[in-house]
Write an enzyme that holds these catalytic residues in place. Structure first.
Site, PDB file in Angstrom:
ATOM      1  N   THR A 174       2.929   3.487  -6.969  1.00  0.00           N
ATOM      2  CA  THR A 174       3.006   3.957  -5.592  1.00  0.00           C
ATOM      3  C   THR A 174       2.330   5.318  -5.552  1.00  0.00           C
ATOM      4  OG1 THR A 174       4.489   4.331  -3.700  1.00  0.00           O
ATOM      5  CG2 THR A 174       5.250   5.108  -5.858  1.00  0.00           C
ATOM      6  N   VAL A 212       0.865  -1.177   0.000  1.00  0.00           N
ATOM      7  CA  VAL A 212       0.000   0.000   0.000  1.00  0.00           C
ATOM      8  C   VAL A 212       0.902   1.227   0.000  1.00  0.00           C
ATOM      9  CG1 VAL A 212      -1.825   1.256   1.192  1.00  0.00           C
ATOM     10  CG2 VAL A 212      -1.747  -1.252   1.310  1.00  0.00           C
ATOM     11  N   CYS A 213       0.661   2.138  -0.935  1.00  0.00           N
ATOM     12  CA  CYS A 213       1.355   3.423  -0.973  1.00  0.00           C
ATOM     13  C   CYS A 213       2.865   3.206  -1.064  1.00  0.00           C
ATOM     14  CB  CYS A 213       0.948   4.238   0.246  1.00  0.00           C
ATOM     15  SG  CYS A 213       1.339   5.992   0.151  1.00  0.00           S
ATOM     16  N   THR A 214       3.630   3.812  -0.151  1.00  0.00           N
ATOM     17  CA  THR A 214       5.088   3.719  -0.215  1.00  0.00           C
ATOM     18  C   THR A 214       5.615   2.388   0.300  1.00  0.00           C
ATOM     19  OG1 THR A 214       5.242   4.845   1.928  1.00  0.00           O
ATOM     20  CG2 THR A 214       5.414   6.215  -0.062  1.00  0.00           C
ATOM     21  N   GLY A 215       4.751   1.475   0.684  1.00  0.00           N
ATOM     22  CA  GLY A 215       5.195   0.107   0.964  1.00  0.00           C
ATOM     23  C   GLY A 215       5.880  -0.509  -0.234  1.00  0.00           C
TER      24      GLY A 215
END
Length: 334
Positions: free
Chosen positions: A134, A114-117
């Protein structure tokens, strides 16, 4: 006649969400809510919040989270979800996080960020040779620091093989719904979305921003009034003369304002807004004809030309790919 043997119930899919110090809270809670709601509605999911060492972690908001287990103590999960954190684009992930994520990912059937993961998956080499996305703000950084990844900066979520990546924050809900739909079908995914009171579901290939959101705010009040009118009712009369009359200027002057402050002609902007409206109508289950009429594009052929020009696919192909649910009461429509 002897009774038919009953099938044993399928074992639940185990979902592991990896939390760590500095994690963005909504990146954790969004997929947790989706899968926990799906389980409450009958899906076979078993959701676990884990951390690298099993210890309590503090999210970027200061909220403390108590995991269920340490990563090393978990059996191989069906799905590993790695949330993001504000610092990940600026510095490498902590070694403990990278080690835990890499070990779990090797044993998982499906891995998602999720996102910057995505920066954790990238550092672990899980995105090499794959397409990924991202948060829009950090897509260029991901592409620059990990050139073996094909970054799709405008997508809500991207799946490449067993690895899924998603855009910023709330896109974790879209990603979770997409996985629920893949596992348990569109009807259950729709029920989850209804329970969470969210739209089901922004297609992965959809832009992270709507047309209004990615348009710079015009400097002139005249132009702001015109854009607001287009956004509020895409199907209304937005011909050049109608827009100019609404603004109280000539068609030529309005065209100059659009070129200077929006970067395209009034007609092109209107088409973009209408095309986006048609996308949402098709996803919600409307027919191609209804989407063309209700979006303001008019005919099936006009809609087809606009889709091919802007999306590279026909409306029918788009509906077949993303229109996995029908609007209430639409049963039996073509």
């Amino acid at each position: 006649m002897p009774p038919r043997p009953t099938r044993p119930p399928r074992p639940p899919r185990s979902i592991a969400v990896l939390a760590y110090d500095g994690v963005r809270l909504l990146d954790v809670t969004a997929p947790l809510e989706v899968f926990a709601t799906a389980a409450a509605l009958g899906a076979a999911y078993e959701v676990t919040l884990c951390s690298p060492d099993g210890a309590e972690v503090t999210a970027s908001t200061g909220t403390r989270l108590t995991p269920d287990a340490a990563c090393a103590d978990l059996p191989a999960p069906h799905t590993l979800i790695v949330p993001g954190a504000p610092d990940l684009p600026r510095r490498p992930p902590p070694e403990s996080l990278l080690t835990a994520a890499t070990a779990l990912a090797r044993r998982a059937d499906r891995v998602a960020s999720v996102c910057t993961g995505a920066f954790v998956l990238a550092r672990a080499g899980l995105l090499d040779g794959r397409r990924a996305t991202t948060h829009w703000r950090h897509a260029a950084t991901l592409a620059r620091t990990h050139p073996r990844i094909t970054v799709q900066p405008d997508s809500i979520h991207v799946q490449d093989g067993r690895v899924l990546t998603s855009a910023g924050v709330s896109a974790g809900i879209d990603l979770g719904l997409a996985m629920v739909e893949a596992d348990a079908g569109p009807d259950l995914a729709r029920e989850v979305a209804r329970d969470l009171v969210v739209f089901l579901q922004r297609p992965g290939g959809q832009s992270q921003f709507s047309v209004p959101a990615r348009t710079p705010r015009p400097r002139h009040d005249v132009l702001r009034t015109v854009l607001d009118a287009i956004h509020s009712d895409p199907a209304a009369d937005h011909s050049g003369p109608a827009l100019a009359a609404r603004a109280g200027v000539s068609v030529r002057h309005l065209t100059r304002l659009f070129a200077a402050q929006v970067g395209e002609t009034p007609a092109a902007y209107v088409e973009a807004v209408r095309c986006e409206a048609a996308q949402m109508l098709l996803v919600s289950g409307e027919t191609v004809t209804a989407a063309a009429q209700r979006s303001g594009l008019g005919s099936d052929e006009s809609l087809r030309r606009a889709f091919l020009r802007r999306l590279g696919v026909t409306p029918s192909a788009y509906r077949a790919r993303f229109g996995t649910t029908r609007a209430p009461g639409s049963e039996g429509r073509p």
